[in-house]
Design a protein around this motif. Structure first.
Motif, PDB file in Angstrom:
ATOM      1  N   ALA A 147      -7.452   8.618   6.963  1.00  0.00           N
ATOM      2  CA  ALA A 147      -7.326   7.173   6.795  1.00  0.00           C
ATOM      3  C   ALA A 147      -8.647   6.458   6.554  1.00  0.00           C
ATOM      4  O   ALA A 147      -8.653   5.313   6.092  1.00  0.00           O
ATOM      5  CB  ALA A 147      -6.611   6.569   8.009  1.00  0.00           C
ATOM      6  N   SER A 148      -9.788   7.098   6.821  1.00  0.00           N
ATOM      7  CA  SER A 148     -11.069   6.471   6.473  1.00  0.00           C
ATOM      8  C   SER A 148     -11.354   6.595   4.983  1.00  0.00           C
ATOM      9  O   SER A 148     -12.171   5.867   4.442  1.00  0.00           O
ATOM     10  CB  SER A 148     -12.224   7.110   7.258  1.00  0.00           C
ATOM     11  OG  SER A 148     -12.658   8.319   6.647  1.00  0.00           O
ATOM     12  N   ARG A 149     -10.676   7.548   4.348  1.00  0.00           N
ATOM     13  CA  ARG A 149     -10.818   7.832   2.907  1.00  0.00           C
ATOM     14  C   ARG A 149     -12.267   8.147   2.525  1.00  0.00           C
ATOM     15  O   ARG A 149     -12.759   7.717   1.491  1.00  0.00           O
ATOM     16  CB  ARG A 149     -10.244   6.686   2.070  1.00  0.00           C
ATOM     17  CG  ARG A 149      -8.747   6.538   2.264  1.00  0.00           C
ATOM     18  CD  ARG A 149      -8.116   5.639   1.242  1.00  0.00           C
ATOM     19  NE  ARG A 149      -8.478   4.242   1.440  1.00  0.00           N
ATOM     20  CZ  ARG A 149      -8.056   3.248   0.690  1.00  0.00           C
ATOM     21  NH1 ARG A 149      -7.256   3.485  -0.333  1.00  0.00           N
ATOM     22  NH2 ARG A 149      -8.419   2.018   0.947  1.00  0.00           N
ATOM     23  N   ASN A 150     -12.929   8.928   3.374  1.00  0.00           N
ATOM     24  CA  ASN A 150     -14.290   9.342   3.048  1.00  0.00           C
ATOM     25  C   ASN A 150     -14.294  10.171   1.768  1.00  0.00           C
ATOM     26  O   ASN A 150     -13.386  10.962   1.515  1.00  0.00           O
ATOM     27  CB  ASN A 150     -14.912  10.145   4.194  1.00  0.00           C
ATOM     28  CG  ASN A 150     -14.248  11.486   4.403  1.00  0.00           C
ATOM     29  OD1 ASN A 150     -13.154  11.550   4.952  1.00  0.00           O
ATOM     30  ND2 ASN A 150     -14.888  12.563   3.974  1.00  0.00           N
ATOM     31  N   GLY A 151     -15.283   9.977   0.951  1.00  0.00           N
ATOM     32  CA  GLY A 151     -15.432  10.730  -0.289  1.00  0.00           C
ATOM     33  C   GLY A 151     -14.512  10.299  -1.412  1.00  0.00           C
ATOM     34  O   GLY A 151     -14.564  10.843  -2.513  1.00  0.00           O
ATOM     35  N   ARG A 152     -13.613   9.364  -1.159  1.00  0.00           N
ATOM     36  CA  ARG A 152     -12.687   8.814  -2.166  1.00  0.00           C
ATOM     37  C   ARG A 152     -11.764   9.895  -2.748  1.00  0.00           C
ATOM     38  O   ARG A 152     -11.363   9.831  -3.899  1.00  0.00           O
ATOM     39  CB  ARG A 152     -13.457   8.099  -3.281  1.00  0.00           C
ATOM     40  CG  ARG A 152     -14.326   6.944  -2.793  1.00  0.00           C
ATOM     41  CD  ARG A 152     -14.941   6.193  -3.948  1.00  0.00           C
ATOM     42  NE  ARG A 152     -13.905   5.447  -4.674  1.00  0.00           N
ATOM     43  CZ  ARG A 152     -14.044   5.050  -5.952  1.00  0.00           C
ATOM     44  NH1 ARG A 152     -15.127   5.365  -6.627  1.00  0.00           N
ATOM     45  NH2 ARG A 152     -13.079   4.363  -6.528  1.00  0.00           N
ATOM     46  N   PHE A 153     -11.395  10.863  -1.927  1.00  0.00           N
ATOM     47  CA  PHE A 153     -10.480  11.911  -2.393  1.00  0.00           C
ATOM     48  C   PHE A 153      -9.089  11.352  -2.672  1.00  0.00           C
ATOM     49  O   PHE A 153      -8.448  11.724  -3.658  1.00  0.00           O
ATOM     50  CB  PHE A 153     -10.402  13.040  -1.355  1.00  0.00           C
ATOM     51  CG  PHE A 153     -11.640  13.862  -1.280  1.00  0.00           C
ATOM     52  CD1 PHE A 153     -11.826  14.943  -2.137  1.00  0.00           C
ATOM     53  CD2 PHE A 153     -12.642  13.551  -0.371  1.00  0.00           C
ATOM     54  CE1 PHE A 153     -12.981  15.706  -2.077  1.00  0.00           C
ATOM     55  CE2 PHE A 153     -13.807  14.308  -0.307  1.00  0.00           C
ATOM     56  CZ  PHE A 153     -13.972  15.391  -1.166  1.00  0.00           C
TER      57      PHE A 153
END
Length: 266
Positions: A147-153
């Protein structure tokens, strides 16, 4: 997390007994130690599971040599899935895609029936993973989807994987526990699991450092219902403050060994 081998084997057998069918290991987890432990269980229970491992090497020859060793440690003649482990930035992908790069070894391994399927994993850059998906004949990808969407995957790589109908495995569900807790950028394990499982994924992998965690996560999975989009968006907003910290935390990280290694899934 299981220093005593008998406890490690008991935990793995317990996971299978409870219905886990996807086993995720890698050479990098203890320089083959995890594979060797999984192999002791595979000697008796291979037909009950879908077995995946990951290879860190970046050249064709090294990839195949390492995979041969992995098969011996796992006590199998093939795995169901082998990943090129931990794709980083564009320069790393260039090494993998070079004329004698690891992707050539992975394709040969599939042709030679050392593995049924091939893939790549990444928790660094959704943009680079999207390029890897577009460029290569992959069957599966495993990437950071939380849910943090790190890296925009979720924004960049997930749509590309869906276009090619790849198997999609969510990892870093808790961000190595970085996203767990109270306060800004934090939430509880059930919310994190439900978020990642609500995405269009095939499976969601998390660690099993203690049996009670394994059993709790399995109960969450058994009672799973997808989050409504409104609740997913609320979680994204809640965890946005953690995004930059997550990206810095995961630079160069190969999933193990860590305080809570992501060796198996629930």
């Amino acid at each position: 997390m299981y220093e005593e081998e008998d406890k490690a084997l008991a935990a793995l057998n317990r996971a299978i007994d409870l219905g886990i069918t996807y086993l995720d290991t890698a050479y990098a987890y203890g320089d083959g130690k995890s594979e060797s432990r999984v192999g002791q269980v595979m000697a008796k229970r291979r037909k009950e599971v879908w077995l995946a491992t990951k290879i860190p090497d970046r050249t064709r020859d090294e990839f195949l040599r390492r995979l041969e060793g992995s098969l011996k440690r796992l006590q199998v003649d093939h795995v169901d899935l082998v990943h090129i482990h931990g794709v980083g930035q564009a320069d790393d992908l260039a090494k993998i895609e070079a004329p004698n790069g690891a992707i050539k070894g992975a394709l040969e391994a599939r042709d030679q029936k050392m593995t049924r399927f091939i893939g790549m994993t990444s928790h660094t850059s959704g943009e680079v993973m999207a390029q890897a998906i577009r460029h290569n004949d992959l069957d599966c990808v495993q990437m950071a989807l939380n849910a943090s969407r790190n890296g925009r995957f979720e924004e960049l790589a997930l749509p590309e994987a869906r276009k090619k109908n790849l198997g999609i495995i969510a990892m870093k569900v808790t961000g190595q526990e970085f996203l767990l807790g109270s306060g800004s950028g934090k939430t509880d394990i059930k919310s994190l699991l439900r978020y990642s499982m609500s995405l269009p994924v095939t499976s969601t992998v998390v660690g099993m450092p203690r049996l009670e965690m394994l059993e709790h996560n399995i109960e969450t999975a058994r009672g799973f219902s997808p989050l409504p989009e409104q609740e997913m968006e609320q979680l994204r907003q809640q965890l946005t403050p953690a995004r930059d910290g997550m990206e810095k935390r995961l630079v160069g990280h190969l999933d193990g060994p860590t305080a809570n290694p992501e060796i198996f899934c629930a």
